[in-house]
Enzyme design. Sequence first.
Site, mmCIF file in Angstrom:
data_model
loop_
_atom_site.group_PDB
_atom_site.id
_atom_site.type_symbol
_atom_site.label_atom_id
_atom_site.label_comp_id
_atom_site.label_asym_id
_atom_site.label_seq_id
_atom_site.Cartn_x
_atom_site.Cartn_y
_atom_site.Cartn_z
ATOM 1 N N ARG A 57 0.840 -1.211 0.000
ATOM 2 C CA ARG A 57 0.000 0.000 0.000
ATOM 3 C C ARG A 57 0.878 1.265 0.000
ATOM 4 O O ARG A 57 0.588 2.237 -0.666
ATOM 5 C CB ARG A 57 -0.888 0.051 1.254
ATOM 6 N N GLN A 87 -10.749 9.544 7.178
ATOM 7 C CA GLN A 87 -10.588 8.130 7.514
ATOM 8 C C GLN A 87 -9.432 7.527 6.711
ATOM 9 O O GLN A 87 -9.045 6.385 6.953
ATOM 10 C CB GLN A 87 -11.879 7.368 7.197
ATOM 11 N N VAL A 89 -5.668 6.833 5.202
ATOM 12 C CA VAL A 89 -4.327 6.751 5.785
ATOM 13 C C VAL A 89 -3.268 7.297 4.822
ATOM 14 O O VAL A 89 -2.079 7.264 5.129
ATOM 15 C CB VAL A 89 -3.984 5.300 6.209
ATOM 16 N N ASP A 90 -3.698 7.802 3.655
ATOM 17 C CA ASP A 90 -2.753 8.413 2.713
ATOM 18 C C ASP A 90 -2.470 9.857 3.112
ATOM 19 O O ASP A 90 -3.116 10.411 3.998
ATOM 20 C CB ASP A 90 -3.288 8.329 1.280
ATOM 21 N N HIS A 105 -7.657 7.177 11.303
ATOM 22 C CA HIS A 105 -7.252 5.773 11.237
ATOM 23 C C HIS A 105 -5.748 5.590 11.064
ATOM 24 O O HIS A 105 -5.294 4.515 10.686
ATOM 25 C CB HIS A 105 -8.020 5.061 10.113
ATOM 26 N N GLY A 170 -17.132 11.025 -0.060
ATOM 27 C CA GLY A 170 -16.552 9.727 -0.374
ATOM 28 C C GLY A 170 -16.517 8.746 0.770
ATOM 29 O O GLY A 170 -15.635 7.889 0.828
ATOM 30 N N SER A 172 -19.222 6.221 3.175
ATOM 31 C CA SER A 172 -20.593 5.734 3.352
ATOM 32 C C SER A 172 -21.147 6.110 4.712
ATOM 33 O O SER A 172 -22.334 5.948 4.977
ATOM 34 C CB SER A 172 -20.616 4.210 3.213
ATOM 35 N N ALA A 215 -16.026 12.650 -6.214
ATOM 36 C CA ALA A 215 -15.445 13.715 -5.404
ATOM 37 C C ALA A 215 -14.991 14.928 -6.212
ATOM 38 O O ALA A 215 -15.226 16.073 -5.802
ATOM 39 C CB ALA A 215 -14.280 13.154 -4.592
#
Length: 227
Positions: A57, A87, A89-90, A105, A170, A172, A215
């Site tokens: 990742r 949320q 992690v990038d 996160h 983006g 839910s 987005a």
Amino acid sequence: MKKRLVVLTGAGISAESGIKTFRDADGLWEGHDIYEVASPQGFHANPELVLDFYNQRRRQLLKVSPNKAHHNLVSLENDFEVDIITQNVDDLHERAGNKNVIHLHGELLKARSTKNKHLVYNWNKDIAIGDVCEENAQLRPHIVWFGEDVPLLEKAAEITQQADILVIIGTSMQVYPAASLVNYVQHNTPIYFIDPKPAVNKNAFNNLTIIEDVASSGTDKLITILK
């Protein structure tokens, strides 16, 4: 004084940069059961698998760039005090130029000690078995896994409570505890929900506007509305 614009973002904003969403409809993440690669138990059972998963990742993240949606949120800083609560992690929000970003996160480009959670390091290469912190404990991804506390949740709730405008992009809003943040906005705060397949009841909140779009073009529409 600028109004405070709080933006909650999820995997959908990074998808247009080429980062795959968190998990497929079958609950698998890149072919793995999510608990194999995103839980303390999974790490304990097979640390090599988990490290390799996040190493892949991380390598992918270093090859992609922020997209138009990320840049649109930066442009909003000209007119608003913008807080991003993500949320994801990038680091695409930061690379685009957003100044105030909270990662609920964790962060893929950081590693932390398995012994002392306060020992966190910037990390843009693979984490290997044998990579240790200054206390000689194995390093792990700086990611909040299932079953772990979300340390920045309280701070995120405080920021959300102060929002003059809330934007959700983006996500839910099904992943808890992050999804609970929407409950902290003050009554009648305008809420904008941007998603190509919005899974939200329009009557669930006062003053809710749904922008049914991806987005990038969804934030284009948001900017037009807010001007």
